[in-house]
Design an enzyme around this catalytic site. Sequence first.
Site, mmCIF file in Angstrom:
data_model
loop_
_atom_site.group_PDB
_atom_site.id
_atom_site.type_symbol
_atom_site.label_atom_id
_atom_site.label_comp_id
_atom_site.label_asym_id
_atom_site.label_seq_id
_atom_site.Cartn_x
_atom_site.Cartn_y
_atom_site.Cartn_z
ATOM 1 N N ASP A 106 0.716 -1.133 0.031
ATOM 2 C CA ASP A 106 0.244 -0.024 0.052
ATOM 3 C C ASP A 106 0.919 1.267 0.040
ATOM 4 O O ASP A 106 1.868 1.071 0.682
ATOM 5 C CB ASP A 106 -0.974 0.050 1.318
ATOM 6 N N ASP B 205 -18.645 6.936 16.857
ATOM 7 C CA ASP B 205 -17.756 8.127 16.259
ATOM 8 C C ASP B 205 -18.784 9.059 15.664
ATOM 9 O O ASP B 205 -19.787 8.889 15.374
ATOM 10 C CB ASP B 205 -16.601 7.867 15.742
ATOM 11 N N ASP C 148 -10.666 2.222 0.059
ATOM 12 C CA ASP C 148 -9.789 1.602 0.884
ATOM 13 C C ASP C 148 -10.485 0.928 2.153
ATOM 14 O O ASP C 148 -9.865 0.485 2.800
ATOM 15 C CB ASP C 148 -8.601 2.143 1.381
ATOM 16 N N ASP D 152 -27.064 6.001 12.538
ATOM 17 C CA ASP D 152 -26.588 7.612 12.637
ATOM 18 C C ASP D 152 -27.757 8.121 13.809
ATOM 19 O O ASP D 152 -28.632 8.430 13.568
ATOM 20 C CB ASP D 152 -26.955 8.472 11.234
ATOM 21 N N THR E 140 -28.180 6.545 7.204
ATOM 22 C CA THR E 140 -27.067 7.065 6.583
ATOM 23 C C THR E 140 -26.157 7.633 7.510
ATOM 24 O O THR E 140 -26.006 8.285 8.240
ATOM 25 C CB THR E 140 -27.347 8.170 5.667
ATOM 26 N N HIS F 297 -13.155 12.472 10.597
ATOM 27 C CA HIS F 297 -12.628 11.596 11.990
ATOM 28 C C HIS F 297 -13.045 10.154 12.111
ATOM 29 O O HIS F 297 -12.078 9.346 12.221
ATOM 30 C CB HIS F 297 -13.202 12.535 13.190
ATOM 31 N N VAL G 155 -8.201 -1.577 3.827
ATOM 32 C CA VAL G 155 -7.722 -2.721 3.098
ATOM 33 C C VAL G 155 -6.362 -2.929 2.870
ATOM 34 O O VAL G 155 -5.650 -1.894 2.239
ATOM 35 C CB VAL G 155 -8.672 -2.718 1.717
ATOM 36 N N ASN H 185 -3.544 -3.989 -1.518
ATOM 37 C CA ASN H 185 -4.369 -3.798 -2.570
ATOM 38 C C ASN H 185 -3.930 -2.630 -3.451
ATOM 39 O O ASN H 185 -4.111 -2.081 -4.406
ATOM 40 C CB ASN H 185 -5.931 -3.203 -2.383
ATOM 41 N N ASN I 273 -6.710 14.454 24.753
ATOM 42 C CA ASN I 273 -5.890 15.289 24.207
ATOM 43 C C ASN I 273 -5.295 16.584 25.147
ATOM 44 O O ASN I 273 -5.121 17.672 24.462
ATOM 45 C CB ASN I 273 -5.978 15.499 22.845
ATOM 46 N N TYR J 51 -13.615 5.423 32.898
ATOM 47 C CA TYR J 51 -14.513 4.593 33.606
ATOM 48 C C TYR J 51 -14.062 3.242 33.903
ATOM 49 O O TYR J 51 -12.965 2.745 33.289
ATOM 50 C CB TYR J 51 -15.748 4.125 32.523
ATOM 51 N N ASP K 99 -4.082 2.651 30.265
ATOM 52 C CA ASP K 99 -3.440 1.441 30.189
ATOM 53 C C ASP K 99 -2.146 1.014 29.352
ATOM 54 O O ASP K 99 -1.338 0.607 29.947
ATOM 55 C CB ASP K 99 -4.581 0.231 29.558
ATOM 56 N N SER L 234 -7.068 9.894 19.599
ATOM 57 C CA SER L 234 -7.939 9.239 18.763
ATOM 58 C C SER L 234 -7.325 8.412 17.674
ATOM 59 O O SER L 234 -8.065 7.498 17.229
ATOM 60 C CB SER L 234 -8.687 10.393 17.905
HETATM 61 CA CA LIG Z 1 -26.879 10.444 8.438
HETATM 62 CA CA LIG Z 2 -4.913 -0.217 0.978
#
Ligand SMILES: [Ca+2]
Ligand SMILES: [Ca+2]
Length: 390
Positions: free
Chosen positions: A65, A111, A120, A152, A159, A168, A179, A182, A265, A280, A309, A336
């Site tokens: 890649d 997220d 990809d 969502d 969607t 993000h 992937v 490829n 952050n 938590y 951790d 993140s």
């Molecule tokens: Ca949506």
């Molecule tokens: Ca790839």
Amino acid sequence: MRRAGAGFVEEVARGSARFDGGDLELLQLPPGLSIAAAMPSIETDPAVEFAEPNWIYRHTSESNDTYYTNGSLWGMYGDQSSPASAYGSQAAEAWSRGQTCASSVYVGVIDEGVMISHPDLAANIGTNPGEIAGDGIDNDGNGYVDDMNGWDFAGNNNTVYDGTQDDHGTHVTGTIGAVGGNGAGVAGVCWNVKILNAKFLGRNGGTTANAIKAIDYLTDLKARHGLNLVATNNSWGGGGYSKALQDAIERANQMNILFIAAAGNSSVNNDTSPHYPSSYTNVNVIAVASITSTGALSSFSNYGATSVDLAAPGSGIWSTVPGRKTPSYAAYSGTSMATPHVTGAAAMYASAHPGATAGQIKAAILGSVVPTASLSGKTVTGGRLNVSGF
Ligand SMILES: [Ca+2]
Ligand SMILES: [Ca+2]
Ligand SMILES: [Ca+2]
Ligand SMILES: [Ca+2]
């Protein structure tokens, strides 16, 4: 054969005048006799043309890649890979043993939305097995109509991808499971995996209520459909303690789903200033700090000797993003970006150990870290992610 004390196993190829060669025979050496010692003694016989080892070849996977080969994707490198990085996740070393994860393993990305059509990513986007697309019916009765790739919760619709602002979530997803092999773009920790998206972060963030719905949505898919969901990725944080959110994380725990969370952050110590949800104390939570490509704790990264951790690559991480005109790639930094390396690691371990419990997966991840000076006294393990043995 007598000279070497070897036994005949089989004739591999028969000699013929046409190809000007003798018979090729496979021998079994007696215990204690090395190949190096046996070969010359066999070759001293004038009837023998040559002797050589019957090498063992292993399935290997080496990323071709673009961002891997050009030296950008340091978070995936191992110290034995090429390119190499001692501070990468060592994923490339697992790949070289053929460990590129199993498409029977699911993870949830809680997220923003995810660009599920990104070339990809598309092959590794999971589908809800109980739902039928586009019929306007909630076939699996989970309360969500046509939730094929997730839901969502911010927009309350099916969607999960709503445009380039979902960068993000798309970036995080690529680190877990873009992937690999490829010849294009990036490679995730897992080249094969199935990712479902519980979108609850919109343009202005998300709410506790929608985070709970997102967690419970994924837990329910495992509880009622037996989906092999092993972890959720939680590269988000903020707000204060919520008993209701902690209860949702516990419901996930009871279904053996790890809750892998970014440490935050703000460059602060989470032991004294808890950061939620990573702080938590549920046993299925793994809190992740960020390191740089030179092994330092990233300047922005939160830490905590009892509350964080381990660390994983999080500075200058290339991954998938929606482009303005075409799907694209970009380098982001943050805890993140560290977190999805660990989520990918969980999926990798689960691929190699089907049926492993959340506790076993967590123990394997925390037990395999490489002790790291910058993380000593800053994390529970004092180390960084290392999947080379997964
Ligand atoms: Ca949506
Ligand atoms: Ca790839
Ligand atoms: Ca449904
Ligand atoms: Ca449907």
